[in-house]
Design an enzyme around this catalytic site. Sequence first.
Site, PDB file in Angstrom:
ATOM      1  N   ARG A 466       1.077  -1.152  -0.230  1.00 25.06           N
ATOM      2  CA  ARG A 466      -0.160   0.107  -0.310  1.00 25.06           C
ATOM      3  C   ARG A 466       0.829   1.347  -0.701  1.00 25.06           C
ATOM      4  O   ARG A 466       1.875   1.271   0.171  1.00 25.06           O
ATOM      5  CB  ARG A 466      -0.735   0.384   1.292  1.00 25.06           C
ATOM      6  CG  ARG A 466      -0.285   0.485   2.553  1.00 25.06           C
ATOM      7  CD  ARG A 466      -1.139  -0.102   3.845  1.00 25.06           C
ATOM      8  NE  ARG A 466      -0.516  -0.003   5.048  1.00 25.06           N
ATOM      9  CZ  ARG A 466      -1.710  -0.647   5.845  1.00 25.06           C
ATOM     10  NH1 ARG A 466      -1.990  -1.203   5.715  1.00 25.06           N
ATOM     11  NH2 ARG A 466      -0.282  -0.346   7.213  1.00 25.06           N
ATOM     12  N   ASP A 467       0.029   2.338   0.266  1.00 23.60           N
ATOM     13  CA  ASP A 467       0.577   3.800  -0.302  1.00 23.60           C
ATOM     14  C   ASP A 467       1.733   4.106   1.247  1.00 23.60           C
ATOM     15  O   ASP A 467       1.010   4.859   1.804  1.00 23.60           O
ATOM     16  CB  ASP A 467      -0.331   4.520  -0.793  1.00 23.60           C
ATOM     17  CG  ASP A 467      -1.292   4.821   0.532  1.00 23.60           C
ATOM     18  OD1 ASP A 467      -1.689   3.594   1.125  1.00 23.60           O
ATOM     19  OD2 ASP A 467      -1.763   6.056   1.369  1.00 23.60           O
ATOM     20  N   GLU A 468       2.745   3.198   1.229  1.00 20.01           N
ATOM     21  CA  GLU A 468       3.371   3.383   3.437  1.00 20.01           C
ATOM     22  C   GLU A 468       4.794   2.820   2.585  1.00 20.01           C
ATOM     23  O   GLU A 468       5.549   3.212   2.158  1.00 20.01           O
ATOM     24  CB  GLU A 468       2.736   2.140   4.316  1.00 20.01           C
ATOM     25  CG  GLU A 468       2.764   2.855   5.216  1.00 20.01           C
ATOM     26  CD  GLU A 468       1.783   2.538   6.705  1.00 20.01           C
ATOM     27  OE1 GLU A 468       2.479   2.160   8.080  1.00 20.01           O
ATOM     28  OE2 GLU A 468       0.867   2.488   5.975  1.00 20.01           O
ATOM     29  N   GLU A 744      -1.710  -8.875   8.813  1.00 21.30           N
ATOM     30  CA  GLU A 744      -1.190  -7.019  10.063  1.00 21.30           C
ATOM     31  C   GLU A 744      -2.031  -7.288  10.550  1.00 21.30           C
ATOM     32  O   GLU A 744      -2.326  -6.817  12.060  1.00 21.30           O
ATOM     33  CB  GLU A 744      -1.338  -6.211   9.352  1.00 21.30           C
ATOM     34  CG  GLU A 744      -1.659  -4.798  10.219  1.00 21.30           C
ATOM     35  CD  GLU A 744      -1.755  -3.757   9.082  1.00 21.30           C
ATOM     36  OE1 GLU A 744      -1.320  -2.472   9.434  1.00 21.30           O
ATOM     37  OE2 GLU A 744      -2.196  -3.268   7.841  1.00 21.30           O
ATOM     38  N   HIS A 765       2.679  -8.263   6.451  1.00 21.80           N
ATOM     39  CA  HIS A 765       3.328  -8.001   7.191  1.00 21.80           C
ATOM     40  C   HIS A 765       3.735  -8.542   8.231  1.00 21.80           C
ATOM     41  O   HIS A 765       3.008  -9.449   9.988  1.00 21.80           O
ATOM     42  CB  HIS A 765       1.921  -6.633   8.285  1.00 21.80           C
ATOM     43  CG  HIS A 765       1.998  -5.626   8.313  1.00 21.80           C
ATOM     44  ND1 HIS A 765       1.518  -4.961   7.504  1.00 21.80           N
ATOM     45  CD2 HIS A 765       2.551  -5.190   9.778  1.00 21.80           C
ATOM     46  CE1 HIS A 765       1.716  -3.570   8.153  1.00 21.80           C
ATOM     47  NE2 HIS A 765       1.851  -3.265   9.081  1.00 21.80           N
TER      48      HIS A 765
END
Length: 899
Positions: A466-468, A744, A765
């Site tokens: 994702r955008d992380e 996660e 995660h």
Amino acid sequence: MLQLRKLRCEYLNNPIGLDVPNPRISWQLHSDERGVRQQAYQIQVFEQEADAGGRLIWDSGKIVSEQSVHVELSGITVKPRQRYAYQVQVWDAKGSSSGWSETAYWETGLLQSEPWKAQWINAPAEALEGEEQCPYFRKTFALSGEVSRARIYATALGIYELEMNGLRVGDSYFTPGWTSYKHRLQYQTYDVTSMLASGVNALGAVLGRGWYSGYLTWKERRKLYGDGSALLVQLHIQYADGREEVLVSDDSWKCSGSPILMSELYHGETYDARLEKTGWSTPAYSDASWPSAVIVTGADKRLLIAQENEPVRKIETLTPIALIMTPKGETVVDMGQNMVGWIRFAVRGRTGTEVLLEHAEVLDAEGNFYTENLRDAKQQVRYVKGTDAEEQYEPKFTFQGFRYAKLTGFGTEVQLSDFAGVVLHSDMEPTGHFACSDPLINQLQHNILWGQKGNFLDVPTDCPQRDERLGWTGDAQMFIRTATFLMNVAPFFTRWLRDLKADQFEDGGVPFVVPDVLRESDGSAGNHSSAAWGDAAVICPWTLYVVYGDKRILEEQYASMQAWVNYIRNQGDHPYLWNTGFHFGDWLGLDSKPDSYIGATDRDLIATAFYAYSMSLLLKTAAVLGREEDVQAYKEWYENILKAFTDEFITPSGRLSVSTQTANVLVLMFGLVGGNAKERAVLKLMSLLEESEFHLTTGFVGTPYLNLVLSDTGNHEAASKLLFQTDYPSWLYQVTKGATTIWEHWDGIKEDGSFWSKDMNSFNHYAYGSIGDWLYRRVAGIDTDEAQPGYKHIHIQPQPTPGLTWAEASLESMYGKVASSWKQGDEGQLIIKVTVPPNTTASVRLPGASAEAWSEGGVQVRQAAGVHEVKTEEQGIVITVGSGKYEFVTGVMSAVNPG
């Protein structure tokens, strides 16, 4: 016969471009005999000119010492851009010599003593079709003689790749890597001797934005480190007649737009093959129409450092398992594994045909392609054909986290064989193995390993899709001990810790993420210093010391460790409690309130517990480094924290005031209670587990320690019950739902197939993969000794585990292979096999009350070769052995207490 193997310099095999003034070398002894220990060693170092034979410049002489790991070459002064060869011989306790080892080498980089001659360059705006397009650079040059050695030193503000005479230079990806760019920027060294041709040559480069100026964080910010990209290249050519020529990047280079119209780490890549410039990095290509590069000023070359860890490389290639037609009628390729990297694909059709690959981790309950958990990250690769022939493509400056890829524009002739999954991550040496009799646990181990593969791409990211994709400090410290088992992560974390130190705040606070882009993204200094996150500054260096025996990392990070603990002390009004500021608490704890990510455990308790833990590790570090004044001061400091913790959180009757699984786990794991209070904490933890029918309610803070605490307090059977749960919440629930990496959230996919959330639901995660630490150190029983770190002395204490009939693990330590296995024999006996590498000793704990019940090699253990000492303890007998392979056998399983 005594032999030497695996010579390494700074953990690396024959590294080039090393900027370490006094490098350390390590070696392993090999012998089939038992009880082999090194008595002395001798090292010789040669200066090699132009890669040919060299002259002896240093001889240690015969040094009486057992040291074979991290032997510092303090007797030489290295020069820039010089190759040094070395060889080692050792003597064992019997006086037998190994003879000289094969020669190994390292090569220095530019070092700080040699200034860069190259200039930063970029492409002018008129050379590109918009700022998204990646630029090409090229320079032709003629050789003036026979070349004996050629090296390129290169880096970028952004990410880059080089080509020489039409061929790719090196096998590294995403260079120069992601560091704290305002303080440290790596350069890479390439041996290009064999790539040069007589006459005219061409050197080319392509440049992407990467972490430097591309999109970062969920705030969709760009250019966090600078407005644009830039390239820095320096080619040193040594001729056989002794002359040297240096080619540098400057405004004599030519530049042009490339077919890469867009490349972002989060969003993917767009490539238009119609814009290809065939042969652009060859001498024959005409660059007459290409404009000149422009000089970029303001970039500080004093920040440049040599590559410090193994770079990202292509590690393996996966074959997809299926082409799926979803209920929505979409064509999806299934890689069979949640992976990180990209897809290499073939595409057919006419010139101008456009295809699109979109990437996702999971399918939804109906079997349709699902991307909502990616948030704003697009993860798309768009390709436009340049000819009518079949073409193949793979991205260059982006990576995806995915199992599935949706295919658009490929037509009806698409085949499974058109696709391959290219796995990329930092090229860390695989070191660990674990397997057992339960296939679900084996899949869990697989998931832990692939979680590490996917999230150790240059920095220890939280998630890769994702955008992380940020280097969260809390995740790193929770998983680091597990990571050290699976791979040699010493160079990887050493570099990351240097960035942590560089990004540390002036008051000692530690960012939530390293490199710290949260501060850069909003200009705020408030995104830092949560308990259990900032404690990575202390926990990670200490773990590297314990696992690898690396004292230098403690020396390097000591000031950072001190600064962190001093920061905590300066918070609030009480110097020995941490009860102020923001904390993530027991993040994602299952006992949280509705609509909260933070578990029920009191955050002041968590913060003060980690304060005590970091203080205890700083105290140990001071002792290791011989800082006696600090040791005395820190002892008093630590005792005051313990007293303050007791006064604040322990009632006069010995009851912990916070009644959660995590609270009890922390006080037991960190040794914050003793006597009656410890007994009550153990009983309370067991009571809470019984209430939850042996399901965990812990979050990020409590989960890594839960099973360790249970096994170490005599409740191994309870730990086993936790492990073997298959319903939510449990590690095996994910496995039964088809997970191939760690999630996660325990219920990232719910029983009905719906998702936990679209906002924060990564399926790769690694934090909860910390259960691996318990599998390796308790179930299989391989551990090291803090007093003799780096597995110089090994603790092997396998614990037969209810639900398993056998388990095995091995670890390639700095000294060699350590192995431990146990199984129930056909006749009910317990068989424990152990491998101890040369130049080490081990304490092997065998369950049962009597040494007489155990045999080794057909004789009673006291008489077995290699056994030095046998002691009887409450939990069994402890046998001290030297190196070698052993097989211990006892009578029947009923005589062994598995708890």
